[in-house]
Design a protein around this motif. Structure first.
Motif, mmCIF file in Angstrom:
data_model
loop_
_atom_site.group_PDB
_atom_site.id
_atom_site.type_symbol
_atom_site.label_atom_id
_atom_site.label_comp_id
_atom_site.label_asym_id
_atom_site.label_seq_id
_atom_site.Cartn_x
_atom_site.Cartn_y
_atom_site.Cartn_z
ATOM 1 N N LEU A 75 6.938 -13.192 -6.696
ATOM 2 C CA LEU A 75 7.093 -11.743 -6.548
ATOM 3 C C LEU A 75 5.817 -11.027 -6.973
ATOM 4 O O LEU A 75 5.336 -10.111 -6.294
ATOM 5 C CB LEU A 75 8.277 -11.253 -7.378
ATOM 6 C CG LEU A 75 8.485 -9.738 -7.447
ATOM 7 C CD1 LEU A 75 8.725 -9.156 -6.058
ATOM 8 C CD2 LEU A 75 9.654 -9.401 -8.377
ATOM 9 N N GLY A 76 5.232 -11.457 -8.081
ATOM 10 C CA GLY A 76 4.000 -10.843 -8.564
ATOM 11 C C GLY A 76 2.845 -11.012 -7.596
ATOM 12 O O GLY A 76 2.011 -10.117 -7.441
ATOM 13 N N GLN A 77 2.799 -12.151 -6.891
ATOM 14 C CA GLN A 77 1.731 -12.377 -5.921
ATOM 15 C C GLN A 77 1.795 -11.365 -4.778
ATOM 16 O O GLN A 77 0.773 -10.887 -4.291
ATOM 17 C CB GLN A 77 1.829 -13.803 -5.372
ATOM 18 C CG GLN A 77 1.451 -14.872 -6.377
ATOM 19 C CD GLN A 77 1.720 -16.271 -5.857
ATOM 20 O OE1 GLN A 77 2.327 -16.444 -4.806
ATOM 21 N NE2 GLN A 77 1.277 -17.282 -6.596
ATOM 22 N N VAL A 78 3.022 -11.027 -4.345
ATOM 23 C CA VAL A 78 3.173 -10.032 -3.283
ATOM 24 C C VAL A 78 2.739 -8.661 -3.786
ATOM 25 O O VAL A 78 2.005 -7.927 -3.110
ATOM 26 C CB VAL A 78 4.628 -9.996 -2.773
ATOM 27 C CG1 VAL A 78 4.807 -8.869 -1.761
ATOM 28 C CG2 VAL A 78 5.005 -11.331 -2.147
ATOM 29 N N LEU A 79 3.173 -8.285 -4.990
ATOM 30 C CA LEU A 79 2.803 -6.985 -5.547
ATOM 31 C C LEU A 79 1.287 -6.874 -5.695
ATOM 32 O O LEU A 79 0.712 -5.795 -5.517
ATOM 33 C CB LEU A 79 3.473 -6.779 -6.908
ATOM 34 C CG LEU A 79 5.012 -6.752 -6.931
ATOM 35 C CD1 LEU A 79 5.508 -6.550 -8.357
ATOM 36 C CD2 LEU A 79 5.550 -5.662 -6.025
ATOM 37 N N ALA A 80 0.636 -7.992 -6.013
ATOM 38 C CA ALA A 80 -0.811 -7.974 -6.265
ATOM 39 C C ALA A 80 -1.625 -7.690 -5.016
ATOM 40 O O ALA A 80 -2.803 -7.350 -5.116
ATOM 41 C CB ALA A 80 -1.250 -9.305 -6.873
ATOM 42 N N THR A 81 -1.019 -7.831 -3.826
ATOM 43 C CA THR A 81 -1.765 -7.557 -2.598
ATOM 44 C C THR A 81 -1.781 -6.076 -2.247
ATOM 45 O O THR A 81 -2.488 -5.677 -1.323
ATOM 46 C CB THR A 81 -1.154 -8.330 -1.407
ATOM 47 O OG1 THR A 81 0.166 -7.846 -1.149
ATOM 48 C CG2 THR A 81 -1.112 -9.816 -1.681
ATOM 49 N N ARG A 82 -0.995 -5.250 -2.958
ATOM 50 C CA ARG A 82 -0.836 -3.858 -2.538
ATOM 51 C C ARG A 82 -1.480 -2.871 -3.510
ATOM 52 O O ARG A 82 -0.823 -2.061 -4.149
ATOM 53 C CB ARG A 82 0.642 -3.528 -2.348
ATOM 54 C CG ARG A 82 1.345 -4.334 -1.283
ATOM 55 C CD ARG A 82 0.504 -4.599 -0.033
ATOM 56 N NE ARG A 82 -0.062 -3.426 0.561
ATOM 57 C CZ ARG A 82 0.298 -2.932 1.732
ATOM 58 N NH1 ARG A 82 1.222 -3.512 2.442
ATOM 59 N NH2 ARG A 82 -0.286 -1.854 2.199
ATOM 60 N N ALA A 83 -2.815 -2.973 -3.585
ATOM 61 C CA ALA A 83 -3.552 -2.011 -4.400
ATOM 62 C C ALA A 83 -3.392 -0.594 -3.870
ATOM 63 O O ALA A 83 -3.475 0.381 -4.624
ATOM 64 C CB ALA A 83 -5.030 -2.397 -4.435
ATOM 65 N N ASP A 84 -3.166 -0.467 -2.546
ATOM 66 C CA ASP A 84 -3.026 0.855 -1.949
ATOM 67 C C ASP A 84 -1.737 1.541 -2.377
ATOM 68 O O ASP A 84 -1.625 2.769 -2.290
ATOM 69 C CB ASP A 84 -3.083 0.744 -0.430
ATOM 70 C CG ASP A 84 -2.114 -0.299 0.116
ATOM 71 O OD1 ASP A 84 -1.963 -1.356 -0.529
ATOM 72 O OD2 ASP A 84 -1.514 -0.052 1.172
ATOM 73 N N ILE A 85 -0.751 0.774 -2.832
ATOM 74 C CA ILE A 85 0.516 1.355 -3.283
ATOM 75 C C ILE A 85 0.552 1.492 -4.794
ATOM 76 O O ILE A 85 0.922 2.546 -5.329
ATOM 77 C CB ILE A 85 1.702 0.493 -2.805
ATOM 78 C CG1 ILE A 85 1.736 0.440 -1.282
ATOM 79 C CG2 ILE A 85 3.034 1.030 -3.338
ATOM 80 C CD1 ILE A 85 2.781 -0.510 -0.718
#
Length: 501
Positions: A75-85
């Protein structure tokens, strides 16, 4: 302990770990909460441990996820891709979850390799060195074959199967509780979502299946220039071990990778987006874990993917819906997008196509054609969530991996270039697919396919005794049913279409 009780205990444990790290509702955002919620959460902050007194929110959440194990790390890996959010700092702090988890000892890795391959490690590898990177499920070791080739050896963590199973049990319970007590979340199908992720994770725990996926995707990627994959060293593959040729370039998680001389970051971002779309649309099979930790880059814009544990698949109908929806946004044809949603069953039929098209316009017009830096992805996602709620749209479990990968790919592209134009990158791939699959030549192909089916049916019919009233056309020595005249007309139409195009 009964499974339901143990899952409940683990779920409570998840909450406790997040509270102890002040990562459940971080103090930095407390002032944004409603007054009543601040009163509820303030006592929880008193329970935070010493690890919560230092560090930024992303660092604390990353540490909590690492404590919670592989499912939370994913889950953290997915969140880490969204610097724009979530912001650049937050995403960077979570970025260590992609490939910088604490490794397990080298001697343990060597033992796992020998156990899985059933042979001494020296019989295959001339050298086998300490890990270069470690992730949630496995770690990668640089090694050398006896013929001099450099390879990467991926070794699963000992006992990881049990930890994944326990984490999924907790998630399943959380999904059931969410469905029961949070009515607005029911349309997100939380239980089906968790089962989709569970299925993908189970496949990730058998390196033989990942080797097969790497081989299949390597063949697919070789048909375009957007992305490549290392070759599989099959004699180095076992249930818990995978050996691939060394990937060229540097991993995108390193800042030095993005500073390589001659690197075209915008073209690199284009290639990541186009590689994903080509895999999904043209072949219906795509790498479903495309975050920076699984991507290597080399000048000028060469991309190589690794870690093939999660593969997404789309059937022909889903590929068509995806292409038409993307093309509708690119061409700003919101009526077309709306009709595709209804045709696919994504929107219940009692709603109005025209009203749904109007709602899509409200989302699309502020975004299409604008630079990424001018678009608030958080606001856009909020609008989409509100619109899908208005039209009773439910999460499609079969598209979860597609949606997850699209989020990751867009995040990677925007990290490479904050002003990257996702729609411009997607246009040539989608446009080519539309022309090939829905254009005049495709229509001619469909006519020919239907004609072939008619011929087969007529051939079967001709071998059966015909009733006396059957109408027959006689021409020379041949006797043909009347349907052949229609078949000939169809073939002529197909030939005319091909000639004109």
């Amino acid at each position: 302990m009964k499974p339901g009780v143990s899952a409940g205990v683990r779920l409570i444990g998840w909450g406790w770990v997040l509270v102890r790290h002040d990562a459940l509702i971080p103090r930095e955002i407390a002032h944004l909460l409603p007054a009543w919620l601040r009163l509820v959460t303030a006592p929880l902050r008193l329970l935070a441990g010493p690890q919560a007194r230092a560090g930024r929110p992303g660092q604390r959440l990353g540490a909590a996820f690492e404590t919670l194990g592989p499912v939370a790390i994913k889950l953290g890996q997915v969140l880490a891709t969204r610097a724009d959010i979530f912001g650049t700092e937050f995403a960077t702090d979570l970025g260590r979850l992609k490939d910088r988890i604490d490794p397990f000892p080298l001697d343990q890795a060597r033992a796992e390799v020998e156990r899985s391959l059933g042979r001494p490690i020296e019989s295959l590898f001339a050298t086998f060195d300490a890990p270069l990177g470690a992730a949630s499920l496995a770690q990668a070791h640089p090694a050398t074959l006896h013929d001099g080739r450099r390879v990467a050896v991926k070794v699963l963590r000992r006992g990881i199967e049990r930890r994944v199973a326990e984490g999924l049990d907790a998630l399943r319970l959380g999904a059931r509780l969410t469905r029961r007590f949070v009515p607005p979340a029911r349309r997100l199908e939380p239980e089906a979502f968790v089962e989709t992720i569970a299925s993908a994770l189970r496949l990730e725990l058998d390196m033989r299946l990942e080797a097969a996926a790497a081989s299949e995707l390597g063949e697919i990627m070789a048909k375009s220039d957007y992305m490549g994959a290392p070759a599989v060293i099959w004699e180095g593959v076992g249930k818990r071990v995978l050996t691939l040729e060394w990937a060229p370039g540097e991993p995108m998680t390193r800042q030095s990778a993005l500073e390589q001389p001659g690197l075209d970051r915008n073209l690199l971002a284009d290639n990541v987006v186009r590689a994903f779309l080509t895999q999904a649309l043209d072949h219906g099979t795509f790498h479903a874990d495309l975050h920076e930790g699984n991507l290597f880059c080399a000048p000028p814009a060469r991309v190589t993917a690794v870690d093939f544990g999660i593969v997404g698949r789309l059937d022909p109908a889903q590929r068509r819906y995806l292409a038409e929806i993307l093309w509708g946004f690119i061409s700003r044809d919101y009526g077309r997008i709306a009709r595709v949603h209804f045709e696919a069953g994504y929107v219940p039929p009692h709603h109005s196509v025209e009203t749904f098209a109007q709602a899509l316009r409200a989302v699309g017009e502020p975004v299409v054609g604008r630079q990424a830096s001018q678009v608030s992805m958080g606001r856009l996602l909020g609008q989409l969530f509100e619109i899908t709620a208005l039209f009773d749209m439910h999460l499609r479990p079969e598209l979860v991996l597609l949606q997850k990968t699209m989020v990751s790919v867009e995040g990677v592209a925007r990290r490479l270039n904050p002003d990257h134009d996702l729609w411009a990158a997607a246009k040539p791939v989608v446009e080519a697919w539309i022309a090939r699959e829905l254009g005049p030549r495709a229509q001619a192909r469909d006519i020919l396919m239907e004609a072939r089916d008619v011929l087969k049916a007529l051939s079967r019919q001709a071998r059966q005794p015909q009733p006396p009233h059957t109408v027959i056309i006689r021409e020379g020595p041949f006797a043909l049913p009347v349907g052949l005249s229609l078949l000939a007309a169809g073939l002529a139409a197909a030939a005319l279409i091909v000639t004109l195009t």
